[in-house]
Design a protein around this motif. Structure first.
Motif, PDB file in Angstrom:
ATOM      1  N   HIS A   1       0.787  -1.230   0.000  1.00 57.16           N
ATOM      2  CA  HIS A   1       0.000   0.000   0.000  1.00 57.16           C
ATOM      3  C   HIS A   1       0.823   1.287   0.000  1.00 57.16           C
ATOM      4  O   HIS A   1       0.317   2.352  -0.360  1.00 57.16           O
TER       5      HIS A   1
ATOM      6  N   ASP B   1     -10.225  -0.513   3.116  1.00 57.42           N
ATOM      7  CA  ASP B   1      -9.072  -1.142   3.773  1.00 57.42           C
ATOM      8  C   ASP B   1      -9.564  -1.704   5.096  1.00 57.42           C
ATOM      9  O   ASP B   1     -10.505  -1.162   5.697  1.00 57.42           O
TER      10      ASP B   1
ATOM     11  N   ASP C   1      -4.091   2.785   8.445  1.00 59.49           N
ATOM     12  CA  ASP C   1      -2.856   3.255   7.765  1.00 59.49           C
ATOM     13  C   ASP C   1      -2.563   4.725   8.042  1.00 59.49           C
ATOM     14  O   ASP C   1      -2.101   5.461   7.168  1.00 59.49           O
TER      15      ASP C   1
ATOM     16  N   ASP D   1      -7.299  -1.456  -0.687  1.00 59.14           N
ATOM     17  CA  ASP D   1      -6.434  -2.448  -0.055  1.00 59.14           C
ATOM     18  C   ASP D   1      -7.299  -3.699   0.081  1.00 59.14           C
ATOM     19  O   ASP D   1      -8.331  -3.686   0.756  1.00 59.14           O
TER      20      ASP D   1
END
Ligand code: MN
Ligand code: MN
Length: 294
Positions: free
Chosen positions: A114, A137, A141, A220
């Motif tokens: 990613h 996702d 993150d 993701d």
């Protein structure tokens, strides 16, 4: 200092793609890179695995009512970056994305891990200063640094946010992160509550102010439940299924998605090969969804 992205064209090709740009409006490229991966590496094999399995899909999507045969898209090949440091990887991805923009191609990038998203965003904000980011996702993150690396996949959305002039990201159904990351998402109104099996009402409400913004959609693949897609480096139980993805796409299809990526497929972890097929179907859906407004 590298000043030109080099696409390896020896790789297999995604179903129905051209190899030359010609009159194409969408450009696919792969990024073979997984060095900051924190648990299981293997995402560098993602792009070619998606390409290899793709012929098992039909070109027609009954849900979107579109056929790949009516769309002109090019598969430019892959960037082989696994020997590089993370900052050079990001520079290469930026150069590659710039090349696509110059050729009037909407970028569809295949990871790889990613952390590569930042390079694409760096290139796109010049053309689209009011770009906003939508992230599917399992993980937030949003760490400022992870295992001593600011360019880790675990920090990628934080790095992207720093570059985006609008500072706007919508994070869909995130189910894993630190207490600080969840506080950040709540404080900035970034987290869209969405659970598997729900309708898209909350999502539709959250995206409605951005009808006129160009959108970058980053996917993701660990957003999906591990029982559907196990071939990813950091699987997280409690995830989403294909119907949930269709609901998101249904809401997005009248928005201006100018670029997208599909990251974190680690095909060798899933010996059944189903994860790669799911990823290929995500890519087929994106080819039919980006660029809709042009
Ligand atoms: Mn993730
Ligand atoms: Mn991620």
């Amino acid at each position: 200092m590298i000043n030109k992205a080099i696409f390896d064209k020896e790789s297999p090709i995604f179903m129905g793609s051209r190899r030359e740009i010609g009159n194409c409006s969408i450009g696919i490229f792969g990024v073979n890179y997984d060095r900051t991966c924190s648990f299981k590496p293997g995402a560098r094999f993602g792009p070619d695995s998606i390409r290899k399995v793709s012929p098992c899909l039909e070109t027609y999507c009954p849900k979107l009512g579109k056929d790949l045969e009516d769309i002109n898209y090019v598969d430019l090949g892959s960037l082989n970056l696994n020997s590089l440091e993370s900052i050079d990887v990001i520079n290469n991805v930026r150069l590659a994305t710039n090349y696509l923009i110059k050729n009037n191609l909407s970028p569809l990038m295949l990871g790889g891990e990613h952390s590569i998203t930042r390079g694409a965003i760096e290139a796109l904000v010049d053309k689209y200063p009011n770009l906003i980011l939508i992230q599917l996702d399992a993980h937030a993150d949003l760490r400022s640094s992870y295992m001593g690396n600011k360019n880790s996949h675990a920090c990628t959305m934080q790095r992207c946010l720093e570059i985006l002039p609008e500072k706007k990201i919508l994070q869909v159904g995130i189910r894993s992160g630190t207490k600080e990351e969840f506080k950040l998402m709540h404080d900035n109104n970034q987290l869209i509550n969405f659970r598997s099996g729900e309708n898209g009402q909350e999502f539709a409400k959250a995206i409605s102010p951005y009808k006129n913004n160009p959108i970058y959609l980053t996917i993701d693949l660990d957003w999906f439940d591990p029982s559907l897609l196990s071939g990813t480096g950091t699987p997280e139980p409690g995830g989403f299924f294909w119907n949930d993805f269709e609901i998101i796409l249904e809401e997005l299809k009248t928005f201006n998605i100018v670029a997208s990526d599909i990251v974190e497929l680690s095909p060798e972890i899933d010996s059944s090969g189903v994860s790669s097929i799911v990823a290929a179907k995500v890519l087929r859906s994106l080819i039919m969804t980006v660029n809709n407004m042009q």
